[in-house]
Design a protein around this motif. Structure first.
Motif: not given
Length: 325
Positions: A75-81, A152-156
């Motif tokens: 996910l870190a590689d795919e997403l902006a911070e 949220a910018d990322l919802l897991w």
């Protein structure tokens, strides 16, 4: 609800909960069975006592941490911070804290319906020095997500969705809590875990496959008995698209702990098998009950505590989708 962080089965899991995963079964995650889950390695049903399962949820999520780190690295590689990360169905917060470590610029929020599990999450964040970027939110999914401080910018969501009766409606609600361009990462599916040979040298071969079949039946009953339950084809990319999101990909991550397993893995397996013996004892054959008895007897050379061929092999699948800008 917690997840199956956990979780360690196809639906496990608890996460799940995994569950972190919560879950009790080898199949649909025992576990929040989550696996909060994390399959879940926690067992499913309205009568799940997530607080009693809390230590198991934590140890399961810690055992599966290498798998979760792979997923978070992807996910870190795919997403902006991301600025704000919400862990929907966080359980005791093992994975929430991993998010804080992997995304050092993010504020993370552990979201769960079980306040004592969130107490454990806060305590973990304190121990790890993450308090300044760590929040908790107690309430039922998906409505509690309205109380996030901002979208949220990322919802897991790790094996928490399958504990909600109307999964399609819940996914739509999840998507509406995302910022434009934000990502929903859904951990559902994967493969049942394996930790014993097909032929154990005791009892009838194929014990784990038979236990998996019982877990599948239990998971189906759990889904049917949920309030507002709606039968749904588990086409996660299709459901994410139907929720108004742009599906961006799926990837599976492997936990591969070869034999001989260490003591932590053996304890996890023994706890799981013990719960399965308790849950399924009345439907197992006498031979399978006897085999489980030997597998759980620390004095027996054939037990999971002592035999040299015990391992852990599990695959969890993460599906991602983005809210259109």
């Amino acid at each position: 609800m917690a997840h199956d962080h956990d979780g360690d089965h196809t639906h496990d899991g608890d996460h799940t909960h995994e569950g972190q995963g919560h879950e009790a079964g080898q199949g649909h995650e025992a576990g929040h069975g989550h696996r909060h889950g994390q399959g879940h390695e926690h067992g499913h049903g309205a009568d799940i006592d997530w607080n009693q399962l809390a230590p198991h949820l934590e140890t399961q999520a810690e055992l599966f941490a290498p798998l979760y780190r792979q997923a978070l690295s992807w996910l870190a590689d795919e997403l902006a911070e991301p600025g704000l990360i919400a862990d929907a169905g966080s359980g005791p917060g093992v994975l929430t804290c991993l998010f804080a470590e992997v995304f050092p610029g993010a504020r993370v929020v552990a979201v769960d319906g079980t306040a004592p599990l969130l107490d454990r999450a806060r305590a973990r964040a304190d121990r790890l020095g993450l308090t300044d970027r760590f929040d908790t939110l107690a309430g039922e999914l998906p409505d509690i997500l309205d109380e996030l401080p901002k979208p949220a910018d990322l919802l897991w969501a790790s094996r928490s969705l399958h504990h909600l009766g109307d999964q399609r409606a819940a996914l739509t609600a999840f998507g509406q809590r995302l910022a434009p361009g934000g990502t929903l990462a859904l951990l559902e599916g994967g493969l049942p875990s394996r930790f014993l040979p097909r032929d154990l040298g005791i009892g009838r071969p194929g014990l784990q496959a038979r236990l998996d079949a019982l877990e599948e039946d239990r998971f189906t009953r759990m889904r049917t008995e949920l309030p507002g339950s709606v039968a749904e084809t588990e086409d996660w990319p299709g459901l994410l698209t139907a929720a108004g999101l742009r599906y961006t990909g799926s990837r599976s991550f492997l936990l591969d702990l070869p034999a001989p397993a260490d003591e932590r893995a053996r304890a996890h397996i023994a706890e799981l098998l013990g719960r399965q013996r308790e849950s399924f004892g009345d439907v197992l054959t006498a031979e399978d009950r006897d085999t489980l008895g030997r597998l759980l007897d620390p004095a027996d050379p054939g037990s999971v505590h002592r035999r040299p061929d015990v391992f852990v092999l599990s695959a969890h699948t993460v599906h991602t989708a983005v809210r259109p800008s």
